[in-house]
Design a protein around this motif. Structure first.
Motif, PDB file in Angstrom:
ATOM      1  N   VAL A  71      -4.145  -3.438   6.031  1.00  0.00           N
ATOM      2  CA  VAL A  71      -3.683  -3.133   4.665  1.00  0.00           C
ATOM      3  C   VAL A  71      -3.594  -1.621   4.498  1.00  0.00           C
ATOM      4  O   VAL A  71      -2.637  -1.088   3.928  1.00  0.00           O
ATOM      5  CB  VAL A  71      -4.654  -3.738   3.615  1.00  0.00           C
ATOM      6  N   TYR A  72      -4.593  -0.947   5.013  1.00  0.00           N
ATOM      7  CA  TYR A  72      -4.644   0.514   4.903  1.00  0.00           C
ATOM      8  C   TYR A  72      -3.414   1.146   5.578  1.00  0.00           C
ATOM      9  O   TYR A  72      -2.737   2.006   5.014  1.00  0.00           O
ATOM     10  CB  TYR A  72      -5.945   1.011   5.549  1.00  0.00           C
ATOM     11  N   ASP A  73      -3.099   0.657   6.793  1.00  0.00           N
ATOM     12  CA  ASP A  73      -1.919   1.182   7.509  1.00  0.00           C
ATOM     13  C   ASP A  73      -0.632   0.893   6.734  1.00  0.00           C
ATOM     14  O   ASP A  73       0.293   1.697   6.721  1.00  0.00           O
ATOM     15  CB  ASP A  73      -1.803   0.536   8.903  1.00  0.00           C
ATOM     16  N   PHE A  74      -0.585  -0.270   6.118  1.00  0.00           N
ATOM     17  CA  PHE A  74       0.591  -0.663   5.325  1.00  0.00           C
ATOM     18  C   PHE A  74       0.815   0.358   4.206  1.00  0.00           C
ATOM     19  O   PHE A  74       1.928   0.837   3.978  1.00  0.00           O
ATOM     20  CB  PHE A  74       0.325  -2.061   4.732  1.00  0.00           C
ATOM     21  N   ILE A  75      -0.288   0.721   3.531  1.00  0.00           N
ATOM     22  CA  ILE A  75      -0.172   1.677   2.424  1.00  0.00           C
ATOM     23  C   ILE A  75       0.205   3.065   2.958  1.00  0.00           C
ATOM     24  O   ILE A  75       1.073   3.749   2.417  1.00  0.00           O
ATOM     25  CB  ILE A  75      -1.489   1.731   1.611  1.00  0.00           C
ATOM     26  N   GLU A  76      -0.418   3.452   4.059  1.00  0.00           N
ATOM     27  CA  GLU A  76      -0.103   4.764   4.641  1.00  0.00           C
ATOM     28  C   GLU A  76       1.376   4.858   5.014  1.00  0.00           C
ATOM     29  O   GLU A  76       2.014   5.887   4.795  1.00  0.00           O
ATOM     30  CB  GLU A  76      -0.969   5.003   5.900  1.00  0.00           C
ATOM     31  N   ASP A  77       1.923   3.774   5.548  1.00  0.00           N
ATOM     32  CA  ASP A  77       3.340   3.802   5.938  1.00  0.00           C
ATOM     33  C   ASP A  77       4.252   3.731   4.716  1.00  0.00           C
ATOM     34  O   ASP A  77       5.363   4.272   4.741  1.00  0.00           O
ATOM     35  CB  ASP A  77       3.642   2.678   6.940  1.00  0.00           C
ATOM     36  N   MET A  78       3.790   3.073   3.654  1.00  0.00           N
ATOM     37  CA  MET A  78       4.603   3.098   2.420  1.00  0.00           C
ATOM     38  C   MET A  78       4.719   4.532   1.909  1.00  0.00           C
ATOM     39  O   MET A  78       5.742   4.924   1.364  1.00  0.00           O
ATOM     40  CB  MET A  78       3.974   2.208   1.339  1.00  0.00           C
ATOM     41  N   LYS A  79       3.660   5.304   2.105  1.00  0.00           N
ATOM     42  CA  LYS A  79       3.701   6.711   1.653  1.00  0.00           C
ATOM     43  C   LYS A  79       4.783   7.499   2.408  1.00  0.00           C
ATOM     44  O   LYS A  79       5.362   8.446   1.876  1.00  0.00           O
ATOM     45  CB  LYS A  79       2.325   7.368   1.828  1.00  0.00           C
ATOM     46  N   LYS A  80       5.049   7.092   3.650  1.00  0.00           N
ATOM     47  CA  LYS A  80       6.101   7.766   4.426  1.00  0.00           C
ATOM     48  C   LYS A  80       7.491   7.319   3.951  1.00  0.00           C
ATOM     49  O   LYS A  80       8.419   8.120   3.871  1.00  0.00           O
ATOM     50  CB  LYS A  80       5.941   7.454   5.916  1.00  0.00           C
ATOM     51  N   VAL A  81       7.618   6.022   3.676  1.00  0.00           N
ATOM     52  CA  VAL A  81       8.927   5.480   3.287  1.00  0.00           C
ATOM     53  C   VAL A  81       9.296   5.883   1.855  1.00  0.00           C
ATOM     54  O   VAL A  81      10.462   6.106   1.543  1.00  0.00           O
ATOM     55  CB  VAL A  81       8.915   3.934   3.437  1.00  0.00           C
ATOM     56  N   PHE A  82       8.268   5.974   0.985  1.00  0.00           N
ATOM     57  CA  PHE A  82       8.494   6.345  -0.418  1.00  0.00           C
ATOM     58  C   PHE A  82       7.748   7.670  -0.663  1.00  0.00           C
ATOM     59  O   PHE A  82       6.594   7.673  -1.130  1.00  0.00           O
ATOM     60  CB  PHE A  82       7.984   5.247  -1.361  1.00  0.00           C
ATOM     61  N   PRO A  83       8.384   8.803  -0.317  1.00  0.00           N
ATOM     62  CA  PRO A  83       7.661  10.075  -0.216  1.00  0.00           C
ATOM     63  C   PRO A  83       7.010  10.556  -1.510  1.00  0.00           C
ATOM     64  O   PRO A  83       6.046  11.307  -1.455  1.00  0.00           O
ATOM     65  CB  PRO A  83       8.740  11.065   0.243  1.00  0.00           C
ATOM     66  N   THR A  84       7.493  10.121  -2.677  1.00  0.00           N
ATOM     67  CA  THR A  84       6.858  10.601  -3.924  1.00  0.00           C
ATOM     68  C   THR A  84       5.566   9.844  -4.234  1.00  0.00           C
ATOM     69  O   THR A  84       4.817  10.231  -5.127  1.00  0.00           O
ATOM     70  CB  THR A  84       7.818  10.449  -5.129  1.00  0.00           C
ATOM     71  N   LEU A  85       5.318   8.767  -3.506  1.00  0.00           N
ATOM     72  CA  LEU A  85       4.146   7.921  -3.819  1.00  0.00           C
ATOM     73  C   LEU A  85       2.834   8.694  -3.663  1.00  0.00           C
ATOM     74  O   LEU A  85       1.951   8.637  -4.532  1.00  0.00           O
ATOM     75  CB  LEU A  85       4.159   6.683  -2.908  1.00  0.00           C
ATOM     76  N   LYS A  86       2.685   9.377  -2.575  1.00  0.00           N
ATOM     77  CA  LYS A  86       1.477  10.171  -2.267  1.00  0.00           C
ATOM     78  C   LYS A  86       0.189   9.405  -2.643  1.00  0.00           C
ATOM     79  O   LYS A  86      -0.021   8.311  -2.137  1.00  0.00           O
ATOM     80  CB  LYS A  86       1.563  11.526  -2.962  1.00  0.00           C
ATOM     81  N   ASP A  87      -0.629   9.978  -3.558  1.00  0.00           N
ATOM     82  CA  ASP A  87      -1.882   9.293  -3.931  1.00  0.00           C
ATOM     83  C   ASP A  87      -1.786   8.627  -5.302  1.00  0.00           C
ATOM     84  O   ASP A  87      -2.802   8.303  -5.919  1.00  0.00           O
ATOM     85  CB  ASP A  87      -3.042  10.306  -3.949  1.00  0.00           C
ATOM     86  N   ASP A  88      -0.554   8.396  -5.742  1.00  0.00           N
ATOM     87  CA  ASP A  88      -0.339   7.860  -7.093  1.00  0.00           C
ATOM     88  C   ASP A  88      -0.293   6.329  -7.069  1.00  0.00           C
ATOM     89  O   ASP A  88       0.726   5.720  -7.421  1.00  0.00           O
ATOM     90  CB  ASP A  88       0.985   8.448  -7.619  1.00  0.00           C
ATOM     91  N   TRP A  89      -1.348   5.691  -6.619  1.00  0.00           N
ATOM     92  CA  TRP A  89      -1.385   4.229  -6.506  1.00  0.00           C
ATOM     93  C   TRP A  89      -2.820   3.741  -6.654  1.00  0.00           C
ATOM     94  O   TRP A  89      -3.773   4.528  -6.571  1.00  0.00           O
ATOM     95  CB  TRP A  89      -0.814   3.771  -5.153  1.00  0.00           C
ATOM     96  N   GLY A  90      -2.966   2.443  -6.862  1.00  0.00           N
ATOM     97  CA  GLY A  90      -4.296   1.834  -6.910  1.00  0.00           C
ATOM     98  C   GLY A  90      -4.224   0.415  -6.362  1.00  0.00           C
ATOM     99  O   GLY A  90      -3.145  -0.185  -6.307  1.00  0.00           O
ATOM    100  N   ILE A  91      -5.371  -0.099  -5.923  1.00  0.00           N
ATOM    101  CA  ILE A  91      -5.403  -1.496  -5.443  1.00  0.00           C
ATOM    102  C   ILE A  91      -6.513  -2.269  -6.144  1.00  0.00           C
ATOM    103  O   ILE A  91      -7.606  -1.751  -6.356  1.00  0.00           O
ATOM    104  CB  ILE A  91      -5.579  -1.597  -3.908  1.00  0.00           C
ATOM    105  N   TYR A  92      -6.182  -3.501  -6.510  1.00  0.00           N
ATOM    106  CA  TYR A  92      -7.154  -4.439  -7.074  1.00  0.00           C
ATOM    107  C   TYR A  92      -7.497  -5.404  -5.937  1.00  0.00           C
ATOM    108  O   TYR A  92      -6.590  -5.939  -5.282  1.00  0.00           O
ATOM    109  CB  TYR A  92      -6.554  -5.201  -8.243  1.00  0.00           C
ATOM    110  N   VAL A  93      -8.769  -5.644  -5.751  1.00  0.00           N
ATOM    111  CA  VAL A  93      -9.195  -6.406  -4.572  1.00  0.00           C
ATOM    112  C   VAL A  93     -10.164  -7.508  -4.993  1.00  0.00           C
ATOM    113  O   VAL A  93     -11.077  -7.230  -5.774  1.00  0.00           O
ATOM    114  CB  VAL A  93      -9.935  -5.474  -3.577  1.00  0.00           C
ATOM    115  N   PRO A  94     -10.012  -8.732  -4.481  1.00  0.00           N
ATOM    116  CA  PRO A  94      -9.018  -9.217  -3.529  1.00  0.00           C
ATOM    117  C   PRO A  94      -7.854  -9.919  -4.248  1.00  0.00           C
ATOM    118  O   PRO A  94      -7.973 -10.283  -5.412  1.00  0.00           O
ATOM    119  CB  PRO A  94      -9.815 -10.259  -2.752  1.00  0.00           C
TER     120      PRO A  94
END
Ligand SMILES: Cc1cc2nc3c(=O)[nH]c(=O)nc-3n(C[C@H](O)[C@H](O)[C@H](O)COP(=O)(O)OP(=O)(O)OC[C@H]3O[C@@H](n4cnc5c(N)ncnc54)[C@H](O)[C@@H]3O)c2cc1C
Length: 432
Positions: free
Chosen positions: A356-379
């Motif tokens: 999941v962590y890698d998925f988010i890290e790669d989304m940051k590359k594909v959507f460059p403005t995302l950076k740290d502007d996200w949150g996750i609710y678990v599970p």
């Protein structure tokens, strides 16, 4: 050729099965028993029961891809699955009052900026039109009645004796028992408890199920707008074949998108929904990042245990490098305990959270403005109900070769796959 085919449920699956039998000149008797009503008497409020089942009052979207809507190619292979889909779509057109209005939307190819990191699932959908389903139902029903199919309406099958090959139901006057040579069990979601009851009673072997667990991801919509413009409910995916793990973004909500708490077995997990009313607009996007993990012994118990470990003070967790949990559409805080480190999530989900962590890290590359502007609710979690083990060549129970399971009662989650499974079984009956 079997003389007496009894079908439990007049849903999409069995209606397509009966149509195939009639089209091919089946000489035996076909009886369909349903707890709902025929299409002339069925009310709009009766969403799950009656002619064409849940499919008859659905959104009328016929998905046309083997990776959507449940299992089919697993049983019969890719090519055969598509051929069966064609038969189902042809039936909907054939009984449609204006078949020329049945259109297929076919999204464009995967955009280049996604490709290095993710697959994007794009698939064709045939749009039947909700408004026409009622008329389709009547035309289709008349065809089957003229073809000799006997329907027994407003009658709930209460027990099935697989050893004696009988179904039992209560009719107006008395309890009735009917013999069958072939039984097709297509009770859909409305009959899920009945299916479960039979599986327990006859100790039916079940198909090994994967675990489906992950997080609900949330971020301002602007970061994903480029992709949303191409595919509103986008489905990003990736697969780690050798590890038996695949990930997909699941159930995307945009514009007025809210995270919702689900309570299952006393624990909290997360989901999302979108409001249609513009007054709820919050310009957020949320979607599940769901992992499917194969090969875990006792997947249900494993998932329950992980979900339990991801609770603090009776609710789930929230993590974000910069944000706070959002509010619900009613303006209340989404119930979650904010944690300041990913370790509190990683540990219970060992060894899978890294995907999941890698998925988010790669989304940051594909959507460059995302950076740290996200949150996750678990599970976020999907507890998959047990699926009876069937012979893949004809969907018959491995313990009872004259009992076939079809549609949502087996592994389908949609109209096209359900109808195709019914047709597949009918082809087997005709062959034998
Ligand atoms: C609101 C809604 C919208 C949907 N929209 C779409 C969509 O746009 N596209 C899509 O692909 N899928 C959609 N679906 C899912 C789709 O409708 C189902 O996957 C499909 O209908 C399943 O077909 P089935 O034959 O297995 O069961 P169903 O179509 O649900 O039929 C089962 C039948 O069995 C009968 N039954 C149940 N138990 C008994 C019993 N004990 N005795 C007698 N009869 C019984 C019920 O009355 C029912 O008529 C939607 C579902 C819902 C609820």
């Amino acid at each position: 050729m079997s003389k007496n085919v009894v079908m439990v449920g007049a849903g999409v699956a069995n209606v397509n099965a009966a149509t195939k039998l009639i089209d091919e000149g089946f000489k035996g008797k076909i009886t369909i028993i349903d707890m709902g009503k025929n299409p002339y008497d069925r009310k709009y409020s009766e969403v799950m029961e009656g002619f064409l089942g849940a499919g008859g009052w659905s959104d009328g979207k016929l998905t046309y891809h083997t990776s959507i809507g449940g299992q089919l190619s697993k049983y019969c292979g890719e090519e055969k699955a598509m051929e069966l889909f064609d038969q189902v779509i042809a039936n909907f057109k054939r009984f449609h009052p204006k078949p020329e209005e049945v259109q297929c939307s076919n999204p464009i190819a995967e955009p280049e900026f996604i490709k290095p990191y993710f697959g994007l699932r794009l698939f064709p959908v045939w749009h039947v039109g909700t408004d026409y389903l009622h008329e389709i139902g009547k035309n289709w029903y008349d065809f089957l009645v003229e073809g000799g199919v006997e329907f027994i309406w407003e009658t709930k099958v209460t027990s099935i004796d697989f050893d004696k090959s009988t179904v039992s139901y209560k009719s107006e006057c008395c309890n009735t028992t009917m013999l069958y040579n072939k039984l097709i069990f297509g009770v859909g979601k409305s009959g899920i408890d009945f299916g479960k009851q039979l599986a327990e009673q006859y100790e039916l072997p079940t198909e090994p199920k994967p675990v489906q667990i992950g997080v609900r991801f949330e971020a301002p919509q602007k970061h994903f707008q480029k992709l949303i413009d191409i595919s509103y409910d986008f489905k990003l995916y990736r697969k780690y074949e050798d590890k038996g793990v695949s990930l997909r973004s699941f159930c995307t909500n945009n514009n007025a998108a809210y995270v919702a708490v689900e309570e299952t077995y006393g624990d909290h997990s997360y989901n999302g929904h979108a409001k249609k009313d513009e007054s709820f607009r919050n310009d957020m996007t949320n979607f599940g990042i769901l992992m499917e993990v194969q090969g875990i012994d006792k997947p249900f118990e494993w998932s329950r245990d992980v979900v339990k470990k991801l609770q603090i003070d009776g609710t789930g967790l929230y993590y974000s490098p910069t944000r706070k949990p959002s509010t619900t559409s009613e303006g209340e805080n989404v119930s979650a305990i904010q944690v300041d480190t990913l370790h509190k999530i990683m540990k219970p989900m060992q060894p899978y959270f890294m995907y999941v962590y890698d998925f988010i890290e790669d989304m940051k590359k594909v959507f460059p403005t995302l950076k740290d502007d996200w949150g996750i609710y678990v599970p976020e979690v999907k507890y998959l109900s047990p699926e009876p083990l069937v012979d893949y060549t004809n969907l018959a129970l491995t313990k009872y070769s004259n009992v076939h399971f079809v549609g949502d009662a087996l592994s389908a989650r949609g109209i096209t796959v359900s109808g195709a499974q019914g047709t597949y079984v009918a082809e087997h009956i005709l062959k034998n």
